[in-house]
Design a protein around this motif. Structure first.
Motif, PDB file in Angstrom:
ATOM      1  N   LYS A 119      -4.048  -7.282   2.586  1.00  0.00           N
ATOM      2  CA  LYS A 119      -3.600  -8.489   1.775  1.00  0.00           C
ATOM      3  C   LYS A 119      -4.226  -8.122   0.417  1.00  0.00           C
ATOM      4  O   LYS A 119      -3.412  -8.426  -0.827  1.00  0.00           O
ATOM      5  N   LEU A 120      -5.370  -7.583   0.238  1.00  0.00           N
ATOM      6  CA  LEU A 120      -5.837  -7.357  -0.898  1.00  0.00           C
ATOM      7  C   LEU A 120      -4.907  -6.320  -1.812  1.00  0.00           C
ATOM      8  O   LEU A 120      -4.578  -6.400  -2.988  1.00  0.00           O
ATOM      9  N   ALA A 121      -4.448  -5.221  -1.123  1.00  0.00           N
ATOM     10  CA  ALA A 121      -3.649  -4.229  -1.639  1.00  0.00           C
ATOM     11  C   ALA A 121      -2.184  -4.927  -2.126  1.00  0.00           C
ATOM     12  O   ALA A 121      -1.719  -4.813  -3.251  1.00  0.00           O
ATOM     13  N   ARG A 122      -1.800  -6.011  -1.298  1.00  0.00           N
ATOM     14  CA  ARG A 122      -0.571  -6.630  -1.769  1.00  0.00           C
ATOM     15  C   ARG A 122      -0.861  -7.702  -2.918  1.00  0.00           C
ATOM     16  O   ARG A 122      -0.145  -7.469  -3.858  1.00  0.00           O
ATOM     17  N   TRP A 123      -2.205  -7.996  -2.925  1.00  0.00           N
ATOM     18  CA  TRP A 123      -2.460  -8.987  -4.241  1.00  0.00           C
ATOM     19  C   TRP A 123      -2.429  -8.130  -5.456  1.00  0.00           C
ATOM     20  O   TRP A 123      -1.880  -8.175  -6.840  1.00  0.00           O
ATOM     21  N   LEU A 124      -3.083  -6.844  -5.273  1.00  0.00           N
ATOM     22  CA  LEU A 124      -3.194  -6.002  -6.522  1.00  0.00           C
ATOM     23  C   LEU A 124      -1.877  -5.577  -7.045  1.00  0.00           C
ATOM     24  O   LEU A 124      -1.693  -5.386  -8.077  1.00  0.00           O
ATOM     25  N   SER A 125      -0.943  -5.163  -6.041  1.00  0.00           N
ATOM     26  CA  SER A 125       0.211  -4.608  -6.461  1.00  0.00           C
ATOM     27  C   SER A 125       1.163  -5.876  -7.374  1.00  0.00           C
ATOM     28  O   SER A 125       1.951  -5.653  -8.163  1.00  0.00           O
ATOM     29  N   ASN A 127      -0.251  -7.780  -9.145  1.00  0.00           N
ATOM     30  CA  ASN A 127      -1.026  -8.111 -10.227  1.00  0.00           C
ATOM     31  C   ASN A 127      -1.147  -6.879 -11.170  1.00  0.00           C
ATOM     32  O   ASN A 127      -1.846  -6.687 -11.655  1.00  0.00           O
ATOM     33  N   GLY A 128      -0.073  -6.160 -11.112  1.00  0.00           N
ATOM     34  CA  GLY A 128       0.106  -5.029 -12.010  1.00  0.00           C
ATOM     35  C   GLY A 128      -0.655  -3.712 -11.560  1.00  0.00           C
ATOM     36  O   GLY A 128      -0.771  -2.907 -12.466  1.00  0.00           O
ATOM     37  N   HIS A 129      -1.282  -3.640 -10.377  1.00  0.00           N
ATOM     38  CA  HIS A 129      -2.024  -2.501 -10.019  1.00  0.00           C
ATOM     39  C   HIS A 129      -1.123  -1.500  -8.950  1.00  0.00           C
ATOM     40  O   HIS A 129      -0.026  -2.324  -8.231  1.00  0.00           O
ATOM     41  N   SER A 130      -1.232  -0.245  -8.743  1.00  0.00           N
ATOM     42  CA  SER A 130      -0.691   0.475  -7.801  1.00  0.00           C
ATOM     43  C   SER A 130      -1.727   0.838  -6.623  1.00  0.00           C
ATOM     44  O   SER A 130      -2.352   2.056  -7.053  1.00  0.00           O
ATOM     45  N   PRO A 131      -2.039   0.093  -5.900  1.00  0.00           N
ATOM     46  CA  PRO A 131      -3.084   0.389  -4.828  1.00  0.00           C
ATOM     47  C   PRO A 131      -2.652   1.398  -4.052  1.00  0.00           C
ATOM     48  O   PRO A 131      -1.400   1.705  -3.610  1.00  0.00           O
ATOM     49  N   MET A 132      -3.836   2.395  -3.353  1.00  0.00           N
ATOM     50  CA  MET A 132      -3.565   3.186  -2.135  1.00  0.00           C
ATOM     51  C   MET A 132      -4.663   2.554  -1.179  1.00  0.00           C
ATOM     52  O   MET A 132      -5.710   2.255  -1.608  1.00  0.00           O
ATOM     53  N   MET A 133      -4.264   2.581   0.156  1.00  0.00           N
ATOM     54  CA  MET A 133      -5.244   2.369   1.203  1.00  0.00           C
ATOM     55  C   MET A 133      -5.521   3.496   2.148  1.00  0.00           C
ATOM     56  O   MET A 133      -4.836   4.618   2.314  1.00  0.00           O
ATOM     57  N   VAL A 134      -6.900   3.555   2.451  1.00  0.00           N
ATOM     58  CA  VAL A 134      -7.122   4.435   3.688  1.00  0.00           C
ATOM     59  C   VAL A 134      -8.238   3.599   4.685  1.00  0.00           C
ATOM     60  O   VAL A 134      -9.159   3.010   4.012  1.00  0.00           O
ATOM     61  N   SER A 135      -8.022   4.099   5.709  1.00  0.00           N
ATOM     62  CA  SER A 135      -8.949   3.471   6.834  1.00  0.00           C
ATOM     63  C   SER A 135      -9.790   4.674   7.395  1.00  0.00           C
ATOM     64  O   SER A 135      -9.343   5.715   7.784  1.00  0.00           O
ATOM     65  N   VAL A 136     -11.089   4.626   7.222  1.00  0.00           N
ATOM     66  CA  VAL A 136     -11.966   5.379   7.662  1.00  0.00           C
ATOM     67  C   VAL A 136     -12.678   4.932   8.903  1.00  0.00           C
ATOM     68  O   VAL A 136     -13.690   5.425   9.162  1.00  0.00           O
ATOM     69  N   ASP A 137     -12.003   4.197   9.698  1.00  0.00           N
ATOM     70  CA  ASP A 137     -12.515   3.732  10.785  1.00  0.00           C
ATOM     71  C   ASP A 137     -12.155   4.702  11.816  1.00  0.00           C
ATOM     72  O   ASP A 137     -11.018   4.534  12.350  1.00  0.00           O
ATOM     73  N   VAL A 138     -13.069   5.498  12.484  1.00  0.00           N
ATOM     74  CA  VAL A 138     -12.646   6.691  13.171  1.00  0.00           C
ATOM     75  C   VAL A 138     -13.227   6.027  14.578  1.00  0.00           C
ATOM     76  O   VAL A 138     -13.111   7.167  15.430  1.00  0.00           O
ATOM     77  N   TYR A 139     -13.925   5.016  14.829  1.00  0.00           N
ATOM     78  CA  TYR A 139     -14.307   4.651  16.063  1.00  0.00           C
ATOM     79  C   TYR A 139     -13.468   3.680  16.874  1.00  0.00           C
ATOM     80  O   TYR A 139     -13.316   3.944  17.921  1.00  0.00           O
ATOM     81  N   VAL A 154       3.676  -4.074   4.138  1.00  0.00           N
ATOM     82  CA  VAL A 154       3.452  -4.691   2.884  1.00  0.00           C
ATOM     83  C   VAL A 154       4.096  -3.590   1.773  1.00  0.00           C
ATOM     84  O   VAL A 154       4.014  -3.721   0.452  1.00  0.00           O
ATOM     85  N   ASN A 155       4.608  -2.463   2.287  1.00  0.00           N
ATOM     86  CA  ASN A 155       5.255  -1.117   1.570  1.00  0.00           C
ATOM     87  C   ASN A 155       4.362  -1.007   0.339  1.00  0.00           C
ATOM     88  O   ASN A 155       4.826  -0.858  -0.549  1.00  0.00           O
ATOM     89  N   LEU A 156       3.155  -0.367   0.754  1.00  0.00           N
ATOM     90  CA  LEU A 156       2.319   0.274   0.032  1.00  0.00           C
ATOM     91  C   LEU A 156       1.867   1.457   0.721  1.00  0.00           C
ATOM     92  O   LEU A 156       1.576   1.464   1.917  1.00  0.00           O
ATOM     93  N   ARG A 184      -2.211   6.618  -8.383  1.00  0.00           N
ATOM     94  CA  ARG A 184      -2.444   5.161  -8.164  1.00  0.00           C
ATOM     95  C   ARG A 184      -3.791   4.828  -8.850  1.00  0.00           C
ATOM     96  O   ARG A 184      -4.633   5.674  -9.003  1.00  0.00           O
ATOM     97  N   ASP A 185      -3.943   3.748  -9.039  1.00  0.00           N
ATOM     98  CA  ASP A 185      -5.078   3.414 -10.155  1.00  0.00           C
ATOM     99  C   ASP A 185      -6.163   2.548  -9.053  1.00  0.00           C
ATOM    100  O   ASP A 185      -7.344   2.335  -9.489  1.00  0.00           O
ATOM    101  N   VAL A 186      -5.869   2.123  -7.879  1.00  0.00           N
ATOM    102  CA  VAL A 186      -7.044   1.575  -6.945  1.00  0.00           C
ATOM    103  C   VAL A 186      -6.882   2.274  -5.551  1.00  0.00           C
ATOM    104  O   VAL A 186      -5.899   2.342  -5.016  1.00  0.00           O
ATOM    105  N   VAL A 187      -8.064   2.539  -5.074  1.00  0.00           N
ATOM    106  CA  VAL A 187      -8.299   2.970  -3.613  1.00  0.00           C
ATOM    107  C   VAL A 187      -9.045   2.092  -2.855  1.00  0.00           C
ATOM    108  O   VAL A 187     -10.158   1.577  -3.037  1.00  0.00           O
ATOM    109  N   LEU A 188      -8.375   1.558  -1.743  1.00  0.00           N
ATOM    110  CA  LEU A 188      -9.235   0.263  -1.061  1.00  0.00           C
ATOM    111  C   LEU A 188      -9.538   1.528   0.283  1.00  0.00           C
ATOM    112  O   LEU A 188      -8.707   1.667   0.991  1.00  0.00           O
ATOM    113  N   VAL A 189     -10.878   1.386   0.620  1.00  0.00           N
ATOM    114  CA  VAL A 189     -11.269   1.913   1.649  1.00  0.00           C
ATOM    115  C   VAL A 189     -11.729   0.943   2.886  1.00  0.00           C
ATOM    116  O   VAL A 189     -12.712   0.368   2.658  1.00  0.00           O
TER     117      VAL A 189
END
Lengths: 455, 316
Positions: A119-125, A127-139, A154-156, A184-189
């Motif tokens: 949702k945050l990635a969608r919100w950022l995009s 609002n003029g940002h280009s976010p990238m997401m990564v999941s570090v949940d290896v568990y 969300v097409n991001l 990409r200007d934001v990385v969501l971890v």
């Protein structure tokens, strides 16, 4: 279910009419009610204690304004105090001066981190940002797959990582590198859910924090959390220094007192609230609305905002003209229903209504969404001519419409009856005393008069 | 004694011991004060009652239930039936255990297998993990189990259940993401009949109890199960997270209305949260707590035991 605080206070103050000042004696009963209300809303015991002390001090000796009844006066004091505690204004996200801005999403298991990341990635995009997401949940089984699917929805972009990148730190580093290369200007971890008492996993988060110095370290908290909210938030903050909070599952009926607890123990602002399952269901946090909700007083502002966002203003104005000219056809009726639909599920709209006066009990009205679908289907099955002039719809036309929309003839009859009644009501409103003014008000947001839709 | 749907009995390690030994908990100042309360040093006075209220409310027991307990104590002290704090401690524990045990109800006997176990709850309470643990538990009893991936909504939910299927060596019946949950359930029950499985455990999508359309979907799943197997679903487990506050009561009420909940599974008790809201649920809705989740490993699902649960409410 719960009685609204202002109603409780009204009862308390009923016998105290004519008092000029709020005194120690007439306040004690009121404070007991306030305390109960806050505890029922899951505000932490100690936070309640502090709030009550503050409210007592504020209220004592205060003049009862002539404009307000004592109960209203006290509600106002309580509400103001809650708003003050929640943070008096909306808090914005921070960004790094040199992109990419890294934001860590942390929290307990099941609080909604992965969904919030999407949702945050969608919100950022938006609002003029280009976010990238990564999941570090290896568990958690399939956790990273979950974020990939969300990324597609969300097409991001989601950084998938290479086979060698196995640890959370390696994955996050890879994502940042990729973000730099692809502009990409934001990385969501999105991190793995964990208990605040799990030393090993908390250490892992500390490592991530040290490696990235994230601009935002957002703690995801579930609005349904009880008294334990204080302990987890405190511990996450103590170890990691969170910079903000996302409060999730606000589309339920929990009062969300945890918001006050979390804010009090961390001192960090609430930044967003999650209000639904869809990816655009993330809204900036509004302290005043949250205060009203905790006190069970509804959230009219959110409702109005929602309506304004969704309703096409021009169309609303046209509709208003039509209403005034008593030219409101079945076609218009259908458009109105469709617009209403766009605002969101009806039961969630009703949740935002205050439980006062004629609206009391609206929250418990069971709205059948299918009913609206059915009504729209019936109107869809009419010919354009029929929609513009309902008078021509005779028995055989009714039978055809019923067959076309898969309902019974009785249901078609019922709809036509409701429609003519609504029309008649409009006519009386617009024609009569103060008519135009009232009609204008009603037409302002293009709200239909709920004929048929509610049962 | 522990019951299962087929009536088998086994011995379990004590929940209280597990909670105590397995988890290192953060100690907080007030707990030491509570120790004083219960160590018999203090007299029963206003301060003591407030500390008690603190303990009860911070365990999420709720302001109404806590108020009733305190009232009970006040009455007894007024009539001088109660004068030492040790007695007080015993009284509260007994009261809470009584409330919890009153809601206990025997499991329905299964006349014709498979037994259908529907697992429901709001988002993020740990339904899929609980199902993995439950499958392992049934298998340990020598039962044949089949898992049904009826959470077709959340991204990667099916894959998550499949990992648990591999871990426990259990077959998972699935369809595509977005499929009708009742259709998946239909397939799973047919498959279970063909393979003579004893249990079908059904994973459902997390849903907030306020969404009436999603709650109606659960009603439909109930009907589907009932059409295929007499008396199904035999057990409907509401999975609730121990961190849940007073909203838990409303959750339980709504889920019971739409899906006929027969028992609660209280998860994430390995954290600092106490899950006290189940006391109000047991009392107001007469729903028994069947299991508790106390960790992330596969055998961290234990049968509920009221006395040790109540002890853990005051222990830290």
């Amino acid at each position: 279910m719960f009685e609204n605080l202002s109603e409780k206070l009204q009862r308390v103050f009923k016998n105290l009419r004519g008092e000029g000042k709020l005194t120690a004696e007439n306040m004690e009963a009121a404070l007991r009610e306030i305390r109960m209300a806050l505890l029922e809303a899951d505000v932490h015991f100690k936070v309640v204690k502090q709030l009550i002390a503050d409210i007592r001090e504020k209220a004592m000796g205060e003049e009862v304004l002539t404009a307000l009844s004592p109960s209203q006066q006290v509600v106002k004091i309580v509400r103001d105090e809650l708003i003050k505690t929640l943070g008096s204004h909306q808090s914005r996200l921070r960004f790094a001066s040199e992109p990419p801005s890294v934001m860590l999403i942390v929290g307990l298991q099941g609080s909604g981190k992965t969904t919030s990341t999407g949702k945050l990635a969608r919100w950022l995009s938006r609002n003029g940002h280009s976010p990238m997401m990564v999941s570090v949940d290896v568990y958690r089984p399939a956790a990273r797959k979950q974020l990939s699917v969300i990324g597609r929805d969300v097409n991001l972009p989601v950084y998938e990582g290479s086979a060698e990148e196995k640890s959370p730190l390696q994955l996050a580093l890879g994502a940042r590198k990729e973000a730099v290369q692809t502009g990409r200007d934001v990385v969501l971890v999105d991190t793995a859910g964990r208990l605040h008492i799990d030393d090993q996993l908390m250490t892992e988060l500390t490592e991530l924090k040290t490696a990235f110095s994230p601009v935002e370290l957002l703690f995801v908290a579930d609005a349904m959390t009880g008294q334990d909210a204080v302990k987890s938030a405190e511990e996450f903050h103590r170890r990691l220094g969170i910079t903000g909070v996302i409060l999730t599952k606000m589309d339920g009926d929990a009062r969300g007192g945890a918001a006050l607890s979390v804010r009090t123990v961390t001192g960090q602002p609430l930044k967003f609230v999650g209000v639904g399952e869809k990816f655009d269901a993330l809204e900036p946090f509004h302290p005043d609305r949250m205060a009203s909700r905790i006190l069970g007083m509804g959230d009219v502002l959110s409702l109005i905002e929602k309506v304004e966002e969704t309703i096409d203003r021009k169309q609303a104005e046209r509709m208003q003209e039509k209403l005034l000219d008593n030219d409101f056809t079945l076609e218009d009726f259908r458009d109105q229903l469709r617009q209403l639909r766009k605002i969101g599920p009806l039961d969630s709209i009703l949740k935002l209504m205050p439980e006062i006066g004629p609206l009391k009990g609206m929250k418990d009205v069971d709205v059948d969404e299918n009913e609206i679908t059915r009504v729209v289907a019936i109107i869809d099955s009419m010919t354009p001519k029929e929609r513009r002039n309902h008078m021509i719809i005779n028995g055989s036309r009714r039978r055809r419409i019923a067959r076309g929309s898969g309902v019974t003839v009785q249901q078609v009859n019922q709809l036509l009856k409701q429609y003519t009644q609504a029309r008649k009501m409009m006519k009386n409103l617009t024609g009569g005393f103060m008519g135009k003014k009232l009609a204008k008000k009603m037409g302002k947001f293009g709200l239909p008069s709920f004929p048929g839709g509610l049962s | 004694m522990i019951q299962t749907l087929f009536g088998s009995v086994e011995q379990e390690p004590n929940l209280f011991e597990r909670l105590k030994s397995g988890i290192e908990k953060t100690r907080q100042g007030f707990l030491d004060r509570l120790e004083d309360v219960f160590s018999g040093e203090k007299r029963i006075d206003a301060d003591l009652l407030e500390e008690l209220e603190y303990a009860l409310i911070t365990a999420d027991i709720g302001v109404t239930t806590s108020g009733e307990i305190l009232e009970l104590i006040r009455e007894k002290t007024d009539r001088s039936e109660l004068d030492n704090p040790q007695e007080l401690k015993r009284l509260i524990r007994e009261h809470l255990v009584e409330v919890l045990e009153a809601s206990d109800s025997p499991l329905p006997r299964v006349s014709e297998p498979p037994a259908v176990v529907l697992v429901v709850g709001v988002n993020g309470t740990g339904k899929t993990t609980t199902i993995g643990k439950l499958a392992a538990r049934y298998k340990r009893d020598g039962r044949a189990v089949l898992l049904c991936a009826a959470d077709t909504f959340r991204a990667a939910a099916i894959e998550q259940l499949e990992v648990w299927g591999q871990r426990t060596g259990t077959e998972v019946v699935r369809q595509k993401s977005g499929a009708d949950p009742s259709a998946v359930l239909f397939d799973a029950i047919q498959a279970a009949k063909a393979r003579r499985a004893d249990y079908v455990i059904v994973d459902t999508a997390g849903r907030l109890h306020t969404k009436s359309n999603l709650m109606a979907e659960l009603e439909k799943m109930r009907r589907t199960a009932a059409r295929l197997v007499a008396g199904a679903p035999h057990e409907v487990l509401l999975v609730m997270d121990a961190t849940t506050g007073q909203n838990g009561l409303e959750q339980a009420r709504k889920f019971t209305e739409s899906s006929g909940v027969t028992g609660i599974v209280l998860t994430k008790l390995d954290g600092t949260a106490k899950g006290g809201v189940v006391i109000a649920i047991a009392r107001d809705l007469n729903l028994p707590i069947r299991y508790v989740g106390v960790g992330e490993s596969i055998d961290d699902l234990l049968p509920f035991d009221a006395p040790s649960f109540v002890a853990s409410l005051f222990e830290e």
